[in-house]
Design a protein around this motif. Structure first.
Motif, PDB file in Angstrom:
ATOM      1  N   GLU A 127       0.833  -1.202   0.000  1.00  0.00           N
ATOM      2  CA  GLU A 127       0.000   0.000   0.000  1.00  0.00           C
ATOM      3  C   GLU A 127       0.866   1.250   0.000  1.00  0.00           C
ATOM      4  O   GLU A 127       0.564   2.232  -0.689  1.00  0.00           O
ATOM      5  CB  GLU A 127      -0.923   0.001   1.218  1.00  0.00           C
ATOM      6  N   ALA A 130       2.367   1.940  -3.354  1.00  0.00           N
ATOM      7  CA  ALA A 130       1.377   2.342  -4.363  1.00  0.00           C
ATOM      8  C   ALA A 130       1.197   3.853  -4.423  1.00  0.00           C
ATOM      9  O   ALA A 130       0.665   4.379  -5.408  1.00  0.00           O
ATOM     10  CB  ALA A 130       0.038   1.674  -4.067  1.00  0.00           C
ATOM     11  N   ARG A 133       3.951   7.557  -7.832  1.00  0.00           N
ATOM     12  CA  ARG A 133       3.537   7.582  -9.228  1.00  0.00           C
ATOM     13  C   ARG A 133       4.716   7.889 -10.148  1.00  0.00           C
ATOM     14  O   ARG A 133       4.544   8.121 -11.340  1.00  0.00           O
ATOM     15  CB  ARG A 133       2.449   8.644  -9.416  1.00  0.00           C
ATOM     16  N   GLY A 449      -5.628   1.188   1.225  1.00  0.00           N
ATOM     17  CA  GLY A 449      -5.514   2.595   0.879  1.00  0.00           C
ATOM     18  C   GLY A 449      -6.035   3.533   1.939  1.00  0.00           C
ATOM     19  O   GLY A 449      -6.384   4.674   1.637  1.00  0.00           O
ATOM     20  N   TYR A 490      -9.236  -5.760  -2.399  1.00  0.00           N
ATOM     21  CA  TYR A 490      -8.314  -4.626  -2.510  1.00  0.00           C
ATOM     22  C   TYR A 490      -6.900  -5.146  -2.696  1.00  0.00           C
ATOM     23  O   TYR A 490      -6.470  -6.082  -2.026  1.00  0.00           O
ATOM     24  CB  TYR A 490      -8.355  -3.728  -1.276  1.00  0.00           C
ATOM     25  N   GLY A 493      -2.894  -1.261  -4.983  1.00  0.00           N
ATOM     26  CA  GLY A 493      -3.218   0.153  -4.896  1.00  0.00           C
ATOM     27  C   GLY A 493      -4.612   0.533  -5.325  1.00  0.00           C
ATOM     28  O   GLY A 493      -4.880   1.727  -5.525  1.00  0.00           O
ATOM     29  N   SER A 494      -5.527  -0.419  -5.460  1.00  0.00           N
ATOM     30  CA  SER A 494      -6.879  -0.113  -5.917  1.00  0.00           C
ATOM     31  C   SER A 494      -7.892  -1.056  -5.290  1.00  0.00           C
ATOM     32  O   SER A 494      -7.536  -2.162  -4.852  1.00  0.00           O
ATOM     33  CB  SER A 494      -6.981  -0.218  -7.445  1.00  0.00           C
ATOM     34  N   ARG A 511     -12.304  -0.881 -11.366  1.00  0.00           N
ATOM     35  CA  ARG A 511     -11.164  -0.483 -10.528  1.00  0.00           C
ATOM     36  C   ARG A 511     -11.383   0.935 -10.025  1.00  0.00           C
ATOM     37  O   ARG A 511     -11.685   1.842 -10.801  1.00  0.00           O
ATOM     38  CB  ARG A 511      -9.862  -0.549 -11.331  1.00  0.00           C
ATOM     39  N   ARG A 513      -9.339   3.777  -7.602  1.00  0.00           N
ATOM     40  CA  ARG A 513      -8.134   4.124  -6.862  1.00  0.00           C
ATOM     41  C   ARG A 513      -8.484   5.049  -5.692  1.00  0.00           C
ATOM     42  O   ARG A 513      -9.390   5.880  -5.824  1.00  0.00           O
ATOM     43  CB  ARG A 513      -7.117   4.822  -7.775  1.00  0.00           C
ATOM     44  N   SER A 516      -9.804   8.876  -5.943  1.00  0.00           N
ATOM     45  CA  SER A 516     -10.469   9.111  -7.221  1.00  0.00           C
ATOM     46  C   SER A 516     -11.916   8.646  -7.139  1.00  0.00           C
ATOM     47  O   SER A 516     -12.231   7.681  -6.446  1.00  0.00           O
ATOM     48  CB  SER A 516      -9.757   8.351  -8.345  1.00  0.00           C
TER      49      SER A 516
END
Length: 635
Positions: A127, A130, A133, A449, A490, A493-494, A511, A513, A516
């Motif tokens: 986690e 993730a 980026r 997350g 989960y 990362g999603s 999916r 994230r 988001s």
């Protein structure tokens, strides 16, 4: 408002990025975010913007950049940038800054590693990783101390990645990390810890010559670049490989080879459970079973490997596994290598979904509204705890607390700190909290997350996912998915949510994230009668069981189907990933199938129950597979 610096600089509002203006404005914001809630002098900002030769208008320009940022970030009259004498301070909720959330996860993971809970630590580190980026604040060139602070964060990423690799090695996933290690060693040829991990993984994969070759490559690189010999620890590892040191086969193999204290010896394995009669009465004295050794899983971890034949692809069907019968209202422990039943410790009234984190195994017994908790390290259980009015599913967070969804619009949080005096007739006490969610009824759930993700229950009871803030134990938001929800997991990362379009009889995987509210979806199958029945993550894929009887593997990076295994003859309904395999619990003959993801086929089917003992939950880790059985139905 959410701030991201682990990659390109981003500020999100309701999941959508804000325009941050010119390059210099972004540099100022980046420096403030490197020091959230701390005073940053104007001179420091000037140094980061122009280095040792700032223009004469530098102080005035900084004031302009701060003013522009205030216009961008101020909401409802609240200005997050406080002005002090000669500098500024950006007020940030640390839960909304990716770098601080990442640091918290890494710190907790290292505590789990210190306690020997490698699986829980691995999930936490996954986690944490993730959040990255790309390189920290990529695209922004800082001129002064900021470069060192950025490098420090990137170094933490590499360290967390190596910690996760250690956890994977501790779980016996040596063959699965070899490709990743090869890339990392090429990128960081002077990192001796990576070399040691690569050597150990190769040795455990029966590639001793390759492991020794890695040592020689490391030695040449160090001599050529720095003129030094490998460290004593790497030399000890080489010698341990040469003499086939048994310590290299235990989870702490590298630590033992480096001279660290060896891992404590495992308790003597209990004898395998005797075969049970084909018919037996319902057990009445349940509480005595909560003291039964749940650590019979050690038998599975120590079992020798056997060759298996495929039930697909032209090979003959393997013989039935030598397992004992499992009756209703019970749960079983299976050796994942041999398929043998090595434990039948307990039961409850219609035991169903399970949650496994670290050394704690939580089981919901839907028939009597209770929850059972077994500590796999101490090999002890406690009498059942009240789980709420009508428990449906269970999940466990990284701290080991349980979250029980109800067939009502709320979720019950149960603290991992259970108080019990050891009296088998006493009821344990645990702190609990009910958290309302705006769903008709709470159903399947997953943790990751920083959130508990909850979909309505039972299957196809709604089209939203609700998020609960795990840290603060309060409802956060809901995200519409556009189709009926059916299952959730989960990982990578999603949140991965099975959805269903009844008008077109089409199954989908969505999916979402963290941070988001825009789901991405992949169509799975048409002509599907009820949509995905189960979703699980692991072995590099997201796995889905559809109601048509297909087991699908989906690449979590590009959202493409990589595996498609027909299983309509087995009628799989439950799914777990662990012990280097994918496991399904089936409703045709109430058995369990083992799927090898590399061979893309079933390699063993394990008969367990009967038509009066239906599988209602499944979980898997390295060394053990757990299956619960209800009576006729799952409650």
């Amino acid at each position: 408002m959410e701030f991201r610096i682990l990659g390109p600089l981003e500020v999100l509002e309701d999941g959508r990025p804000l325009a941050l203006g010119r390059l210099k404005e972004r540099v100022v914001l980046a420096v403030l975010l490197l020091h959230p809630n701390e005073f940053v002098s104007r001179e420091r900002l000037i140094d980061e913007l122009w280095g040792p030769a700032p223009p004469a208008t530098a102080r005035k320009a900084v004031n302009v950049y701060i003013s522009k940022l205030r216009q961008t970030l101020t909401r409802d009259g609240h200005d997050p940038i406080a002005t002090a004498d000669g500098g500024y301070r950006l007020v940030v909720d640390l839960d909304l800054l990716d770098a601080d959330r990442m640091r918290g996860l890494v710190a907790t993971a290292r505590e789990r590693m210190a306690d020997g809970e490698s699986e829980a630590a691995s999930r936490l580190l996954e986690e944490a990783l993730a959040f990255w980026r790309g390189p920290t604040l990529s695209g922004l060139a800082l001129e002064s101390f900021g470069r060192d602070e950025v490098a420090q964060l990137d170094e933490l990423r590499l360290t967390a990645l190596m910690d996760r690799l250690d956890c994977d090695l501790a779980q016996g996933r040596h063959e699965h990390v070899l490709g990743e290690l090869q890339v990392l060693v090429r990128e960081h040829p002077l990192r001796e810890r990576l070399r040691a991990q690569q050597m150990l993984a190769l040795y455990r994969a029966d590639r001793q010559a390759d492991a020794l070759d890695v040592y020689q490559q490391a030695r040449h690189a160090l001599l050529d670049e720095l003129g030094i010999e490998p460290s004593e620890s790497l030399q000890r590892l080489q010698q341990a490989i040469l003499r086939h040191d048994p310590a290299l086969e235990v989870p702490a193999g590298t630590a033992a080879a480096h001279g660290a204290a060896p891992a404590p010896a495992a308790a003597d394995a209990a004898a395998p459970a005797e075969s049970l009669p084909r018919s037996r009465p319902r057990r009445l004295a349940l509480r005595r079973r909560y003291l039964v050794v749940a650590g019979l899983a050690a038998v599975a971890a120590a079992a020798s490997a056997v060759a298996v034949l495929s039930t697909r692809g032209g090979g003959p069907k393997p013989p039935s596994s030598p397992v004992s019968y499992v009756g209703p209202d019970s749960w079983a422990i299976i050796d994942p290598t041999t398929g043998e039943l090595v434990g039948d410790p307990g039961g409850g009234v219609k035991p169903g979904p399970m949650a496994l984190v670290g050394n704690a195994l939580w089981i919901v017994t839907r028939g009597n509204g209770q929850i059972e908790r077994y500590d796999l390290r101490s090999q002890k259980g406690t009498p059942p705890l009240p789980a709420g009015a009508a428990p449906y599913d269970i999940a466990a967070d990284a701290d080991g607390n349980a979250w029980v969804s109800q067939r009502k619009p709320f979720v019950t949080w149960i603290s991992r700190r259970v108080k019990w005096n050891g009296d088998p007739y006493a009821t344990p006490a645990a702190t609990t909290q009910d958290i309302p969610v705006p769903l008709a009824r709470a159903g399947a759930e997953a943790v990751g997350g920083g959130y508990l993700w909850v979909i309505p229950g039972p299957i196809s009871a709604g089209n939203r996912v609700a998020l609960i803030d795990v840290r603060h134990r309060r409802f956060h938001s809901t995200i519409p998915l556009g189709r009926q929800t059916t299952a959730i997991a989960y990982g990578y990362g999603s949140a991965w949510i099975g959805t269903y379009d009844p008008r077109r009889s089409t199954a989908w995987l969505s999916r979402v994230r963290p941070g988001s509210d825009r789901p991405e979806s992949l169509g799975l199958e048409t002509g599907d009668g009820a949509g995905p029945l189960a979703v699980a993550v692991g072995e590099g894929n997201v796995w889905v069981v559809t109601s048509r009887g297909s087991l699908l593997g989906i690449d979590p990076k590009d959202l493409q189907i990589t595996h498609r295994i027909p299983m309509s003859a087995e009628q799989p309904t439950l799914l777990a990933v662990g012990a280097s395999s994918v496991w399904t619990a089936n409703h045709k003959n109430y058995d369990v199938s083992k799927v090898d993801p590399e061979k893309n086929k079933i390699v063993r089917t394990i008969p367990l129950g009967s038509y009066s003992a239906i599988p209602c939950g499944i979980a898997a880790i390295h060394g053990s597979v757990y299956v619960t059985f209800g009576e006729t139905t799952c409650g």
